[in-house]
Design a protein around this motif. Structure first.
Motif, PDB file in Angstrom:
ATOM      1  N   ARG A 119       0.525  -0.982   0.048  1.00 16.05           N
ATOM      2  CA  ARG A 119      -0.273   0.100  -0.055  1.00 16.05           C
ATOM      3  C   ARG A 119       0.640   1.424   0.549  1.00 16.05           C
ATOM      4  N   ASP A 120       2.075   1.426   1.275  1.00 17.44           N
ATOM      5  CA  ASP A 120       3.038   2.847   0.431  1.00 17.44           C
ATOM      6  C   ASP A 120       3.033   2.675  -0.231  1.00 17.44           C
ATOM      7  N   GLU A 121       4.218   2.020  -1.002  1.00 19.77           N
ATOM      8  CA  GLU A 121       5.075   2.082  -2.502  1.00 19.77           C
ATOM      9  C   GLU A 121       3.595   2.226  -3.140  1.00 19.77           C
ATOM     10  N   TRP A 122       2.501   1.297  -3.505  1.00 16.91           N
ATOM     11  CA  TRP A 122       1.250   2.298  -4.152  1.00 16.91           C
ATOM     12  C   TRP A 122       1.219   3.580  -3.914  1.00 16.91           C
ATOM     13  N   LEU A 123       1.248   4.300  -2.885  1.00 18.46           N
ATOM     14  CA  LEU A 123       0.804   5.200  -2.336  1.00 18.46           C
ATOM     15  C   LEU A 123       1.608   6.142  -3.255  1.00 18.46           C
ATOM     16  N   ALA A 124       3.317   5.849  -2.619  1.00 20.18           N
ATOM     17  CA  ALA A 124       4.315   6.775  -3.572  1.00 20.18           C
ATOM     18  C   ALA A 124       4.182   7.289  -4.590  1.00 20.18           C
ATOM     19  N   ALA A 125       4.254   5.868  -4.966  1.00 15.19           N
ATOM     20  CA  ALA A 125       4.059   6.043  -6.445  1.00 15.19           C
ATOM     21  C   ALA A 125       2.989   6.843  -7.165  1.00 15.19           C
ATOM     22  N   ARG A 126       1.795   6.752  -6.649  1.00 12.35           N
ATOM     23  CA  ARG A 126       0.046   7.611  -7.136  1.00 12.35           C
ATOM     24  C   ARG A 126       1.005   8.951  -7.487  1.00 12.35           C
ATOM     25  N   THR A 127       1.062   9.698  -5.553  1.00 12.53           N
ATOM     26  CA  THR A 127       1.414  10.964  -6.204  1.00 12.53           C
ATOM     27  C   THR A 127       2.706  11.640  -6.704  1.00 12.53           C
ATOM     28  N   GLU A 128       2.973  10.532  -6.720  1.00 15.00           N
ATOM     29  CA  GLU A 128       4.213  10.688  -7.758  1.00 15.00           C
ATOM     30  C   GLU A 128       3.681  10.873  -9.489  1.00 15.00           C
ATOM     31  N   LEU A 129       2.845   9.900  -9.705  1.00 18.78           N
ATOM     32  CA  LEU A 129       2.306  10.406 -11.065  1.00 18.78           C
ATOM     33  C   LEU A 129       1.790  11.550 -10.749  1.00 18.78           C
ATOM     34  N   LEU A 130       0.249  11.399  -9.844  1.00 16.93           N
ATOM     35  CA  LEU A 130      -0.274  12.775  -9.804  1.00 16.93           C
ATOM     36  C   LEU A 130      -0.177  14.180 -10.174  1.00 16.93           C
ATOM     37  N   GLU A 131       1.643  14.564  -9.785  1.00 17.30           N
ATOM     38  CA  GLU A 131       2.093  15.555  -9.813  1.00 17.30           C
ATOM     39  C   GLU A 131       2.281  15.809 -11.168  1.00 17.30           C
ATOM     40  N   ARG A 132       2.797  14.679 -11.809  1.00 19.68           N
ATOM     41  CA  ARG A 132       2.494  14.578 -13.276  1.00 19.68           C
ATOM     42  C   ARG A 132       1.787  15.122 -13.960  1.00 19.68           C
ATOM     43  N   GLU A 133       0.318  14.433 -13.816  1.00 15.96           N
ATOM     44  CA  GLU A 133      -0.823  14.900 -13.941  1.00 15.96           C
ATOM     45  C   GLU A 133      -1.132  16.283 -13.840  1.00 15.96           C
ATOM     46  N   LYS A 134      -0.680  16.679 -12.515  1.00 20.43           N
ATOM     47  CA  LYS A 134      -1.295  18.599 -13.064  1.00 20.43           C
ATOM     48  C   LYS A 134      -0.334  18.759 -13.803  1.00 20.43           C
ATOM     49  N   ASP A 135       0.646  18.388 -13.754  1.00 16.85           N
ATOM     50  CA  ASP A 135       1.705  19.497 -14.594  1.00 16.85           C
ATOM     51  C   ASP A 135       0.787  18.964 -16.095  1.00 16.85           C
ATOM     52  N   LEU A 136       0.657  18.154 -16.865  1.00 18.43           N
ATOM     53  CA  LEU A 136      -0.314  17.965 -17.797  1.00 18.43           C
ATOM     54  C   LEU A 136      -1.574  18.574 -17.906  1.00 18.43           C
ATOM     55  N   THR A 137      -2.248  18.762 -17.003  1.00 22.98           N
ATOM     56  CA  THR A 137      -3.796  19.724 -17.198  1.00 22.98           C
ATOM     57  C   THR A 137      -3.351  20.868 -17.733  1.00 22.98           C
ATOM     58  N   ARG A 138      -1.813  21.700 -16.766  1.00 23.86           N
ATOM     59  CA  ARG A 138      -1.571  22.799 -16.784  1.00 23.86           C
ATOM     60  C   ARG A 138      -0.953  23.171 -17.631  1.00 23.86           C
ATOM     61  N   ARG A 139      -0.680  21.814 -18.757  1.00 24.31           N
ATOM     62  CA  ARG A 139      -0.241  22.609 -20.196  1.00 24.31           C
ATOM     63  C   ARG A 139      -0.849  21.620 -21.287  1.00 24.31           C
ATOM     64  N   SER A 140      -1.849  21.407 -20.866  1.00 27.81           N
ATOM     65  CA  SER A 140      -3.390  21.516 -21.461  1.00 27.81           C
ATOM     66  C   SER A 140      -4.054  22.466 -21.655  1.00 27.81           C
ATOM     67  N   ASP A 141      -4.297  23.555 -20.170  1.00 25.56           N
ATOM     68  CA  ASP A 141      -4.994  24.397 -20.279  1.00 25.56           C
ATOM     69  C   ASP A 141      -4.210  25.751 -21.205  1.00 25.56           C
ATOM     70  N   GLU A 142      -2.593  25.787 -21.057  1.00 28.20           N
ATOM     71  CA  GLU A 142      -1.826  26.630 -21.934  1.00 28.20           C
ATOM     72  C   GLU A 142      -2.032  26.015 -23.072  1.00 28.20           C
ATOM     73  N   LEU A 143      -2.322  25.321 -23.854  1.00 33.44           N
ATOM     74  CA  LEU A 143      -2.738  24.633 -25.116  1.00 33.44           C
ATOM     75  C   LEU A 143      -3.528  25.527 -25.280  1.00 33.44           C
ATOM     76  N   ALA A 144      -4.769  24.863 -24.729  1.00 32.84           N
ATOM     77  CA  ALA A 144      -6.161  26.043 -25.016  1.00 32.84           C
ATOM     78  C   ALA A 144      -5.630  26.747 -25.190  1.00 32.84           C
ATOM     79  N   ARG A 145      -5.656  27.524 -24.474  1.00 29.42           N
ATOM     80  CA  ARG A 145      -5.169  29.128 -24.773  1.00 29.42           C
ATOM     81  C   ARG A 145      -4.693  29.685 -25.634  1.00 29.42           C
TER      82      ARG A 145
END
Length: 261
Positions: A9-35
């Motif tokens: 569970r701890d390994e999964w949570l660590a990997a998931r939160t690391e991926l979450l940061e990359r997903e948030k970065d992609l969302t921000r870049r997608s917002d900028e591309l839309a603009r």
């Protein structure tokens, strides 16, 4: 027993939160591309086009149906086809339900294909769709916007996705994904590939139509609602060897031959 990596569970949570940061970065870049898409300069459409629709003949401005924005999906359904492209049909299944919501955002969305309007309407009824569909059989709309090609162009080079491309390796293949896709539409690979998928956006201002944006090939992946869900499934798109979008296979050909992806 699964061959996939299994963790605590701890390994999964660590990997998931690391991926979450990359997903948030992609969302921000997608917002900028839309603009940035919305800041592209508009190109006035000076040529007149007449389309056949369920309501009768309409020009390009008439397709807006009283709204100021128009989204067009170029559905692969040529005059020789007996049925629509299966990949385009899957995409249409995904957007059919939300077209009515676009209406309330001052956006009309419809499909345009070169098959006769009677053939399009029959296929639309068969599939149970509600979105508007127009035929461009009597005009150069598809050719001018690089989603339809003549036999002569196929034997030479075609302009698709903003660059010249040689379709010969695909046309000469008598088996494989493209041939299988073509068979479902009642065509040969050459006939099938005289049409191509794409989308474009138009604006109507003071009676003048402007072309504002367009996308082709892998640029349509984000518009395919099915893919957004599959990308979050354990096995992803899980496409394997069955026929999928011919545009994906052509991108793979480009990568293999060293052409610009």
């Amino acid at each position: 027993m699964t061959e996939h990596k299994v963790g605590t569970r701890d390994e999964w949570l660590a990997a998931r939160t690391e991926l979450l940061e990359r997903e948030k970065d992609l969302t921000r870049r997608s917002d900028e591309l839309a603009r940035q898409r919305q800041e592209l300069p508009w190109l006035q459409v000076e040529k007149e086009y007449t389309f056949e629709t369920e309501q009768g003949a309409k020009n390009l401005a008439g397709l807006f149906d009283g709204r100021s924005q128009l989204l067009v999906y170029h559905f692969m359904f040529g005059p020789e086809y007996t049925a629509g492209c299966p990949s385009c049909s899957s995409i249409a299944d995904c957007f059919d339900g939300f077209v009515v919501h676009l209406d309330h955002h001052d956006v009309t969305m419809l499909c345009v294909s070169r098959a006769p309007i009677e053939k399009l309407q029959a296929y639309k009824r068969r599939m149970g769709w509600q979105f508007p569909w127009a035929s461009s059989l009597g005009n150069d709309f598809n050719f001018d916007f690089d989603v339809s090609f003549t036999e002569d162009q196929q034997r030479d080079t075609v302009t698709y996705n903003y660059r010249s491309q040689d379709f010969t390796p695909i046309l000469e293949a008598q088996t494989g994904p493209v041939a299988e896709q073509a068979a479902t539409t009642g065509t040969s690979p050459a006939q099938y590939l005289r049409e191509a998928p794409g989308m474009r956006a138009f604006a109507l201002s003071e009676g003048v139509v402007y072309h504002t944006y367009s996308a082709y090939a892998r640029g349509l992946d984000g518009l395919w609602g099915l893919y957004q869900w599959l990308d979050r499934a354990p096995k992803g798109r899980n496409e394997g060897d069955p026929p999928q979008l011919w545009m994906r296979r052509h991108d793979e050909y480009e990568s293999a031959t060293g052409e610009r992806p």
